[in-house]
Design a protein around this motif. Sequence first.
Motif, PDB file in Angstrom:
ATOM      1  N   ILE A 103       0.840  -1.204   0.000  1.00  0.00           N
ATOM      2  CA  ILE A 103       0.000   0.000   0.000  1.00  0.00           C
ATOM      3  C   ILE A 103       0.871   1.248   0.000  1.00  0.00           C
ATOM      4  O   ILE A 103       0.678   2.175  -0.807  1.00  0.00           O
ATOM      5  CB  ILE A 103      -0.935   0.018   1.233  1.00  0.00           C
ATOM      6  N   TRP A 104       1.884   1.286   0.877  1.00  0.00           N
ATOM      7  CA  TRP A 104       2.777   2.450   0.963  1.00  0.00           C
ATOM      8  C   TRP A 104       3.616   2.596  -0.301  1.00  0.00           C
ATOM      9  O   TRP A 104       3.916   3.724  -0.729  1.00  0.00           O
ATOM     10  CB  TRP A 104       3.674   2.347   2.192  1.00  0.00           C
ATOM     11  N   LEU A 105       3.981   1.498  -0.907  1.00  0.00           N
ATOM     12  CA  LEU A 105       4.743   1.562  -2.159  1.00  0.00           C
ATOM     13  C   LEU A 105       3.916   2.241  -3.250  1.00  0.00           C
ATOM     14  O   LEU A 105       4.431   3.105  -3.991  1.00  0.00           O
ATOM     15  CB  LEU A 105       5.134   0.146  -2.593  1.00  0.00           C
ATOM     16  N   GLN A 106       2.653   1.880  -3.338  1.00  0.00           N
ATOM     17  CA  GLN A 106       1.790   2.501  -4.344  1.00  0.00           C
ATOM     18  C   GLN A 106       1.569   3.981  -4.046  1.00  0.00           C
ATOM     19  O   GLN A 106       1.546   4.802  -4.975  1.00  0.00           O
ATOM     20  CB  GLN A 106       0.456   1.768  -4.400  1.00  0.00           C
ATOM     21  N   VAL A 107       1.409   4.317  -2.771  1.00  0.00           N
ATOM     22  CA  VAL A 107       1.260   5.724  -2.398  1.00  0.00           C
ATOM     23  C   VAL A 107       2.508   6.506  -2.795  1.00  0.00           C
ATOM     24  O   VAL A 107       2.420   7.609  -3.365  1.00  0.00           O
ATOM     25  CB  VAL A 107       0.996   5.854  -0.882  1.00  0.00           C
TER      26      VAL A 107
END
Length: 434
Positions: A103-107
């Motif tokens: 999730i944080w990678l996509q953000v």
Amino acid sequence: MTSRGQRTPAQARAGEIVPFWYRLREISLYPTHSAALTTVVTLALCHLVEFLPLGIVGWLFQLLIWVALYKYAFECLRATANGRLEPPEVAVSVEDSLGWSQIWLQVAFFVLNLLGFILLGPIGGTFVAIFLALALPGAIMTLAMDGSLGHALNPATWIAIMARLQWPYVAVAALYFVFNLSQRYAQALVLPILPPVVSTIAFYFITNYAVVATFHLMGYLIYQYHDEIGYEPAVTTMPALARARDPDQEMLDEAAVHIREGRPESAADLLAGQLRARGGSEAVHVQYRKVLGVLGRRDELLRHGREWIAVLLAQDKDRRAVDVVRDCQEIDPAFEPADPDDVARIARTAVDAGQSQVALRLVSNWYRSHPKHRDVPANCLLAARLLAERMGKEDTARALLDRVLQGFPQHALAGEIGAYRRFLDTLGAPPARA
């Protein structure tokens, strides 16, 4: 250092693994295996929580569903990277934090994309967006291999993976983009015509399917090039076990070397010689068809299909024969097996396997070529049932049965065909008045 024509030990071992570009159909169908399909459907149904008035709690629950999806997707990626090509039942080896890290990678990638357009304008931002789209699979694979979000966000890591894998990496990045583009196209196509609850399930089903398939693709790239990127698969002995089970593995390995070195024609000749001389295991037939497909030899694919279907039926592998018929129909919709007597058997098996279109197309082509064959009444009755009961084409079914009754009035099935014909008439009859 090795010369340009010399193969490293890593390349030699990689030759034992079928390249991903020969397994694109299997990769795209990976989420249809029962274990993956159960997860894909269950998580899609969980998103119905958005219809409940839960406020912030509902939003958090939605986020947890996404984390669960990515956790399972990483489980699939790691299993594939370790040489296991069947989807895992559940995500047991992947830690929960990996789902959050995705999730944080996509953000982070979204923010970098946005900053590119803000700081560099439309042209510079477009170049940044293209580079990030190319880098995203490398970042995901890095996250899967070492679990470090910081390492996955390091541009030097992306560039190193691209440099080591070169065009295969670019091909996978392009396929990743195509999978996601196809996902959005499918959603745009079906969602406007569905009611809200169904469209929600369909939206997340398509999304989940695409995520699992693309993560499996990235896992296979790691598996195929594990030496080049410094990854040690957990199932390193799998190729040796496969060789022990397949009597033709030595010859398959030799064909794989030809393919790996860019000589698919030589691989095709080798495999064809084996099949002509002594026959071969199913793996030989499958590999031969893949090579013929790469070479674009449609006529040879059809000829081999006819020969292999006869072999499979002789071995009572009727379901596998149906699969080969379907593959041949995709090449030539008018495909027919070599022996017209086999059509009835294949068509019945196709119906039992839920492949009505395969059966109907097979019988239709066969009937045009063999209108006087002794199996016409049985096959056409089967086709009429499919037309009426599964496709809603009662008029076409009636016309077909009329032709059969006219051509075979004394056949043993004439009574049954006539009874079904009359039954179809009742379907279209107006209701009786009181």
